[in-house]
Scaffold this motif. Structure first.
Motif, short mmCIF file in Angstrom:
data_model
loop_
_atom_site.label_atom_id
_atom_site.label_comp_id
_atom_site.label_asym_id
_atom_site.label_seq_id
_atom_site.Cartn_x
_atom_site.Cartn_y
_atom_site.Cartn_z
N GLN A 128 -4.25 -8.63 -3.69
CA GLN A 128 -3.54 -7.43 -3.27
C GLN A 128 -4.77 -6.34 -3.55
O GLN A 128 -5.47 -6.28 -4.44
CB GLN A 128 -2.61 -6.76 -4.36
N GLU A 152 -5.21 -3.11 -1.56
CA GLU A 152 -4.69 -1.90 -1.65
C GLU A 152 -4.45 -1.16 -3.07
O GLU A 152 -3.78 -1.65 -3.65
CB GLU A 152 -3.72 -1.38 -0.49
N ALA A 158 5.59 -4.59 -1.61
CA ALA A 158 5.09 -5.32 -0.48
C ALA A 158 3.91 -4.83 0.02
O ALA A 158 3.76 -3.70 -0.36
CB ALA A 158 6.21 -5.51 0.56
N MET A 159 3.18 -5.47 0.65
CA MET A 159 1.92 -5.09 1.26
C MET A 159 1.65 -5.35 2.63
O MET A 159 1.83 -6.74 3.17
CB MET A 159 0.68 -5.61 0.32
N GLU A 206 6.92 -2.70 6.41
CA GLU A 206 5.46 -3.25 6.42
C GLU A 206 5.12 -3.55 7.74
O GLU A 206 4.02 -3.56 8.18
CB GLU A 206 5.55 -4.56 5.38
N HIS A 264 3.90 -0.58 9.73
CA HIS A 264 2.66 -0.20 9.32
C HIS A 264 1.29 -0.93 10.11
O HIS A 264 0.45 -0.41 10.32
CB HIS A 264 2.30 -0.83 7.74
N LYS A 281 -0.22 7.70 6.48
CA LYS A 281 0.32 6.23 7.04
C LYS A 281 1.65 6.07 6.25
O LYS A 281 2.75 5.46 6.84
CB LYS A 281 -0.36 5.27 6.58
N GLU A 282 1.91 6.55 4.91
CA GLU A 282 3.02 6.29 4.14
C GLU A 282 4.46 7.14 4.42
O GLU A 282 5.44 6.54 4.93
CB GLU A 282 2.99 6.31 2.85
N ASN A 333 -4.15 4.67 -7.41
CA ASN A 333 -2.89 3.92 -7.48
C ASN A 333 -1.69 5.06 -8.22
O ASN A 333 -0.54 4.57 -7.95
CB ASN A 333 -3.10 2.79 -8.35
N TYR A 366 5.28 9.51 -0.43
CA TYR A 366 6.13 8.63 0.38
C TYR A 366 7.59 9.50 0.89
O TYR A 366 7.54 9.58 2.23
CB TYR A 366 6.77 7.39 -0.26
N1 B3K Z 1 0.82 0.12 1.14
C1 B3K Z 1 1.54 -0.74 0.08
C2 B3K Z 1 1.48 0.09 -1.09
C3 B3K Z 1 0.07 -0.28 -1.79
C4 B3K Z 1 0.12 0.33 -3.62
C5 B3K Z 1 -1.19 0.29 -3.93
N2 B3K Z 1 -1.27 0.50 -5.30
C6 B3K Z 1 2.70 -0.85 0.40
C7 B3K Z 1 3.60 -0.05 1.16
O1 B3K Z 1 3.83 1.27 1.02
O2 B3K Z 1 3.85 -0.34 2.41
#
Ligand code: B3K
Ligand code: ZN
Length: 852
Positions: free
Chosen positions: A123, A125, A258-259, A294, A297, A315-316, A369, A377
């Motif tokens: 992981q 990010e 998820a990532m 995901e 993204h 992005k979020e 984080n 979000y």
């Molecule tokens: N981009 C990741 C989240 C990462 C969190 C880091 N602490 C999942 C998402 O938002 O899609």
């Protein structure tokens, strides 16, 4: 207060990196406690950048390093606990080579490379890559990656396309330049559920959902969701997938949902694995939404990434907005909108009204984080929804096309994003930008009058001070509204008023009688609407509004008003509410999922927030009792309707997770919850004959909520002890639905259960995180739950700081409560903060919550 508070990173300090990375080649020789990572990275001087050449690196044992093939000696660099600075002169272009050793087996923080049940996974990010090798671990440094993995494990995965493999090795090549946070590696004894997708550009893509052996029968829905997501992004956004393979891996130990790693998404197994027996309808819906998120993204996040972490909402927020649109298209737009607003109010409004309030684009952080928040979000998504409403769907599509065209391959900013909208639509977004920089939830108050055929509406906006922002400027607030005639006909269909000043008046002429306004339709802006509305008017809108969101909102507001009156002066439940609900739930022309939403009462935390904002100190126990009393009253008054509904909502035949069946089950189970308050027999019967988790869990929950269900609690464990994800439910439901007096002792006992595991974030969240979901139990005046949570934070922090920091936010509402509770909470927070070696994550959270 401790003076060693963590250093802040500031948006204002952003500087481009002095190098660009042209290519990255990594080799991993995997071993649990001594994995060797060698890197060969070509760098070139970046004329736009400045500062020393420093590579981030943490918990790395440096074996050797070289520049252009010449081994470095200690005089060539400076090494400290967070990185390596090159001190020798460097040519314009050079090859950096290094070998480091890392210890995945000891990595319980689950950031970087770690091991989950024998499976290696990563992981990265936001800043996990620096725990893998030395590198400029920042999103504006992008490069193509080649990866070689050496291990005896049968499945070896990384980003991009597979380019070669043999016994004990595999090689991957990702041609798309990416920042290090999108790097991923997985190695393990895994099995795949395969699929295929042919893109609109005629690319054949192999799809795989990887799990540990034994879970492969639970992947069909995830695969189906992925295929629908790929198709939707082509149809709605014109975005096609860009590699020959798309892998998703399910892991049990994961810090979040998820990532979106390029071509290799890694998922918390709870958002992949589903079978009718083990997953609820809600689980299926979440899987669909998160798989989509995901996947989306890949364009909004990966192809166009963020310049720095302050731009996270770029992005979020956008990707959440896109997944919300997708779920609405797959299911029901109005029901999805209601769900999203409920989530926004519960998570974001709460955050925005307390010490953790921050702008959608924050301007300082100690630990990034800690900023993967409801504000970034969910409010981030609302801001995009407002933009779309202001420029219209065509303007939005034009702007998005320009965004992809102009910024593909870039690490972009919010300024870039807004400029695209300005250029595509000609609209000036200077004032609109405040949604990104100003924190706090605007309140919009309403006054209206009617005379001589003219209806006049005066709107005023105000945002209270938030941490670091004492003075607020007016924002652009799109207020979608319509007018109804007293007979229920719509006289003015939906239009959008743009509130840009502190106060503005709007006139509507030529009306034959005083209309009933329906304001903030579809929840067109993330604001609180302040307007005292007589319950008869709310009941009228509940019956007649043509906007489904506002119909639901009127019922919700009636319920809230009724509950607040009970809490404040013991008033009996509002008859308009009961009759309004009777009419709605028995109206078979309405979607069952929508009717189920109508039957759910406002949450206890929501009521506490409302009371606090209206100047009353909330008493969590009084709130809990009032909600129970209203549920009792509804059950008694609507018993025959609810009984008929529960009977008629039994879905025949084998379980399917489709929205229509799920909606029916939701309505039946909402009825069951109320009926169980009169008699637990129905719920007992449903529990014992249930053949799917939705029905089983709903029956058990209904029993727990009325203090019954001990037999079922044992039976549930016996039946499901070998299914981790179901046992997570077993833990969390007991804490969430414990009576206020027994909540802390229930949670403490569960922490000693043989299946509790401090190293598994899902299990921790199921017990420690669940405390926050039981408002009356958490705020029990004994302080027992506060103590329990603080103890848990202190114990969890050295194991997994990210998860500890996240669950600490349960304390953020302390300022709402009476002096006794405030003092208890503050004492616990001070105790946590005084713990030696507390992580940067938890230190920052607790300090912010305390207002330090
Ligand atoms: N981009 C990741 C989240 C990462 C969190 C880091 N602490 C999942 C998402 O938002 O899609
Ligand atoms: Zn995301």
């Amino acid at each position: 207060m401790r003076d060693d508070s963590p250093t802040q990173t500031l948006l204002a300090d952003y500087r481009p990196y002095p190098l660009t990375a042209e290519s990255v080649a990594l080799t991993f020789r995997l071993a649990p406690s001594a994995t060797r990572v060698t890197s060969a990275i070509r760098y070139r001087a970046n004329p736009a950048g400045s500062g020393p050449v420093r590579f981030d690196g943490e918990k790395l044992r440096l074996i050797r390093a070289a520049v252009d093939g010449v081994e470095l000696t200690p005089g060539d660099y400076e090494l400290d606990s967070t990185g390596l600075t090159l001190t020798r002169p460097l040519p314009d272009s050079f090859l950096w080579e290094a070998e480091v050793e890392i210890d995945p087996a000891a990595n319980t923080a689950l950031e970087g490379l770690y091991i989950s049940k024998g499976m290696y996974c990563t992981q990265c990010e936001a800043e996990g890559f620096r725990k893998i090798t030395f590198y400029p671990d920042r999103p504006d440094v992008m490069a193509p990656f080649k990866v070689r993995i050496e291990s005896d494990l049968p499945v070896l995965l990384s980003n991009g396309n597979p380019v070669g493999s043999g016994p004990g090795w595999a090689e991957w090549d990702d041609p798309w330049p990416k920042p290090a946070y999108l790097f991923a590696l997985v190695a393990g004894d895994l099995v795949a559920t395969h699929g295929e997708f042919i893109t609109c550009e005629d690319r054949r893509v192999d799809l795989n959902i990887w799990t540990r052996p034994g879970d492969e029968d639970k992947c069909d829905y995830a695969l189906d969701s992925l295929i629908r997501s790929m198709d939707w992004d082509e149809r709605v956004y014109g975005r096609a997938y860009d590699l020959d393979i798309f892998n998703i891996v399910a892991v049990d130990d994961f810090n979040m949902g998820a990532m979106e790693n390029k071509g290799l998404n890694i998922f918390n197994s709870r958002y992949v694995l589903a079978s009718p027996e083990t997953a609820t309808d809600k689980d299926y819906e979440l899987i669909e939404g998160i798989i989509a998120h995901e996947y989306f993204h890949n364009w909004t996040g990966n192809r166009i990434t963020c310049r720095d972490w302050f731009q996270l909402c770029l992005k979020e927020g956008l990707t959440v907005f896109r997944d919300q649109q997708f779920t609405g298209d797959m299911r029901s737009q109005p029901v999805k909108r209601i769900d999203d607003v409920l989530g926004l109010r519960a998570g974001q409004f709460r955050e925005d009204s307390g010490p953790l309030s921050h702008p959608v684009r924050p301007d300082a952080y100690a630990e990034i984080n800690n900023f993967y928040t409801a504000t970034v979000y969910r409010k981030g998504a609302e801001v995009i929804g407002m933009l779309r409403r202001l420029v219209g769907p065509e303007g939005y599509d034009k702007a998005l096309d320009l965004y992809f065209e102009r910024h593909d391959g870039d690490a972009a900013t919010i300024e870039d994003w807004l400029k695209v909208f300005e250029d595509a639509t000609g609209r000036d977004l200077t004032q609109f930008k405040r949604w990104y920089t100003q924190s706090g939830t605007p309140r919009v108050s309403v006054e209206d009058s009617y005379a001589d055929g003219t209806y006049t509406l005066t709107l005023r906006q105000q945002t209270l001070p938030t941490p670091g922002q004492p003075d607020k400027q007016p924002q652009v607030i799109p207020v979608a509204m319509g007018l109804l005639n007293p007979n229920g006909d719509e006289v003015l269909p939906t239009r959008v008023l743009e509130l840009t000043e502190a106060e503005q008046t709007f006139e509507f002429k030529g009306l034959s009688s005083r209309p009933v306004p329906s304001l903030l339709r579809d929840f067109s802006a993330p604001v609180v609407l302040d307007r005292a509305v007589p319950s008869a008017e709310r009941a009228f809108l509940l019956a007649h509004d043509t906007d489904p969101f506002n119909r639901w909102e009127s019922g919700r507001a009636l319920a809230k008003d009724s509950l607040l009156a009970t809490i404040r002066d013991g008033a009996a439940p509002d008859a308009d509410l009961i009759e309004g609900l009777r009419a709605v739930i028995t109206d078979d022309s309405l979607d069952p999922a929508f009717r189920a939403k109508m039957l759910a009462l406002p949450g206890e935390d929501d009521l506490a927030q409302t009371l606090h904002q209206s100047g009353t100190t909330p008493d969590p126990l009084a709130i809990h009792r009032a909600v129970g009393a209203l549920e009792d009253a509804l059950a008694r008054a609507l018993e025959s309707e609810l009984t008929a509904l529960h009977d008629s909502c039994q879905v025949q035949g084998p379980y399917t997770p489709d929205a229509a069946s799920a909606g029916k089950r939701a309505l039946g189970n909402a009825a069951l919850g109320l009926l169980t308050r009169l008699d637990p027999a129905r719920a007992r019967a449903q529990f014992s004959k249930a053949d799917n988790m939705t029905q089983q869990q709903a029956a058990w929950a209904a029993l727990l909520a009325v203090g019954e269900g001990a037999v079922e609690t044992r039976a549930f464990y016996e039946q499901w002890q070998h299914e981790r994800l179901v046992i997570d439910k077993w833990f969390s439901m007991q804490v969430t639905l414990a009576s206020p007096e027994t909540c802390a002792e229930t949670a403490r006992a569960l922490q000693s259960h043989k299946d509790f595991d401090w190293k598994n974030p899902n299990r921790c969240r199921s017990v420690i995180g669940a405390l926050a979901l039981n408002a009356a139990g958490f705020h029990d005046p004994s302080g027992a739950s506060y103590r329990l949570l603080a103890d848990a934070l202190i114990r969890l922090d050295p194991i997994n700081p990210q998860t500890a920091a996240r669950v600490s936010s349960a304390f953020d509402s302390w300022g709402r409560y009476d002096a006794h509770r405030q003092e208890l909470i503050r004492a616990e927070l001070r105790r946590v903060l005084a713990t030696p070696d507390l992580s940067r994550d938890l230190t920052e959270m607790v300090s912010r919550i305390l207002g330090a």
